[in-house]
Motif scaffolding. Structure first.
Motif: not given
Ligand code: LLP
Length: 424
Positions: A197-201, A235-245
């Motif tokens: 259904v999608g790809v992720a990174c 259908e879905r694109l997973d862009l992984g973790g968020g920003l640093g803090v």
């Protein structure tokens, strides 16, 4: 922004003085702010929506903070969960996060874990290799199911950050190459037990530069377009973790708005559902570890050691990644700053939180807080040196609740069993 501040000369979490929690619950203790967790989640969600991203799934990375009360706080706002083990799936479900908002990642899922995830009905399994694709296919077929999978790609970009937490380079163990992803995606679409259904990174953690993310995300877009051109549905694109803090007076990382705008530009015109797996940017600055100074060991050679009742088993990041955590006294004393080495009681030199840190003068018995310890703090704690796991407290306005009590020594010992030949 977070909700830890000095009021009347005393550090508070929202409306609760941290010294009160220390007195009533004991130290060391992790304390989380509901308002900060909620704020970080809503700021990110609003930024993604304002940038025009359709129906984004924000799956909180449970590895960053797996306390069920924390997960429930986020789940009530609509957060999903990014999980990497059966234990994390169980935690997310226990927190009331619906299975259709749970994404199962990780390079080494066992057969039993895949079966558990399918039984629970998780939204998506992020497949990280060809053998894993076959495993998921076989398990799902055996259960008469068709697993929705995303192929995790390693976008091979250099994103900086600490070597132990950088994941997006080809030499890392995560994901497959773009070429392999295309082949696997096409293969998967012909398998009876999976439906791609999608790809992720995910390019790494504590990244505070948008450029490598932008580069990786554009490559991901290219992949989606190539797959679609082959007639495959994505259908879905997973862009992984968020920003640093920011852990101290570092340059401010990009804002969630800038992050969302960057994505909107890179993805302009692409009709797809986006998924995100942020952990640190939501939880880090929403938690502190409160500890007591057992004594100040003033050495004749000139070093001043602050010996705490917290140790590397409670907060591993400084020992493991040389991570910097701001240290704030609960009631700062007047006077010139003093330079300290801050250490725990564990019997190894690595149990050093920091060296040569200038702090307001501190005396034995004082309380201090390690700031920004809400992500990868309690979650990485252990009982090394047979120290009890630090309890966790959740604050909401003027109230607080102990959401994981400190275990007793009996709890610790009762988990073990005698070997029969040692009991006679
Ligand atoms: N998604 C995947 C596939 C991940 O591997 C990670 C983090 C995340 C999401 C969440 O990344 P975040 O938004 O929190 O940056 N223990 C280390 C961090 C390890 C991160 C591992 N993967 C630390 O204390 O800094």
């Amino acid at each position: 922004m977070n909700h830890f501040e000095l009021r009347g000369g005393e550090l508070h979490c929202e409306d609760v003085p941290l010294a009160r929690i220390a007195a009533e619950v004991g130290t060391p203790v992790y304390v989380y702010s509901s308002a900060t967790l909620e704020r970080h989640y809503t700021v990110l969600r609003d930024a993604l929506l304002a940038a025009g991203l359709r129906d984004p799934l924000i799956a909180f990375a449970v590895k960053a903070n797996s306390n069920v009360a924390v997960l429930r706080t986020l789940g009530r706002l609509g957060a999903g969960a990014d999980v990497v083990s059966e234990g994390e799936i169980r935690r997310a479900l226990a927190a009331g996060i619906p299975a259709e908002r749970i994404v199962f990642s990780g390079v080494g899922k066992t057969e039993a874990e895949v079966a558990f995830a399918l039984e629970a009905g998780v939204a998506e399994i992020n497949v990280e290799s060809e053998p894993e694709l076959h495993l998921v296919n076989a398990v799902a077929q055996g259960m008469g199911k068709r697993a929705e999978v995303a192929i995790r790609v390693n976008p091979d970009v250099e994103a900086g950050g600490h070597a132990k937490i950088s994941t997006g380079k080809a030499e890392n163990k995560f994901g497959v190459s773009f070429a392999e992803a295309e082949r696997l995606y096409a293969n998967a679409s012909n398998m009876a037990g999976v439906r791609p259904v999608g790809v992720a990174c995910h390019i790494g953690s504590q990244i505070s530069d948008l450029a490598p993310m932008d580069a990786a995300f554009r490559k991901m877009r290219g992949l989606v377009e190539r797959l679609r051109a082959e007639g495959l549905s994505v259908e879905r694109l997973d862009l992984g973790g968020g920003l640093g803090v920011p852990y101290f007076n570092q340059p401010e990382p990009p804002s969630p708005e800038a992050y969302a705008q960057m994505i909107a530009r890179a993805m302009e015109g692409l009709d797809i559902q986006f998924a995100f797996e942020p952990g640190r940017m939501i939880a880090a600055n929403a938690g502190v570890l409160v500890a007591q100074v057992l004594h100040v060991n003033r050495r004749p050679e000139g070093r001043n050691f602050l010996v705490l009742d917290a140790a590397m088993n409670d907060l591993l990041r400084p020992a493991m990644y040389d991570a910097y955590h701001d240290i704030r006294p609960m009631k700062p004393r007047e006077g010139e700053p003093v330079v300290y080495d801050v250490v725990g009681p564990v019997c190894e030199t690595g149990d050093t939180f920091t060296r040569d840190r200038a702090l307001p003068p501190i005396e034995g018995g004082d309380l201090i807080a390690f700031m920004s310890a809400g992500a990868y703090g309690a979650a990485m704690a252990s009982e090394y040196n047979s120290r009890l796991l630090a309890p966790e407290v959740l604050v909401r306005g003027a109230e607080y609740a102990v959401v994981r009590p400190r275990p007793t020594y009996d709890d610790m010992l009762e988990r073990e069993r005698p070997a029969p030949w040692l009991t006679a």
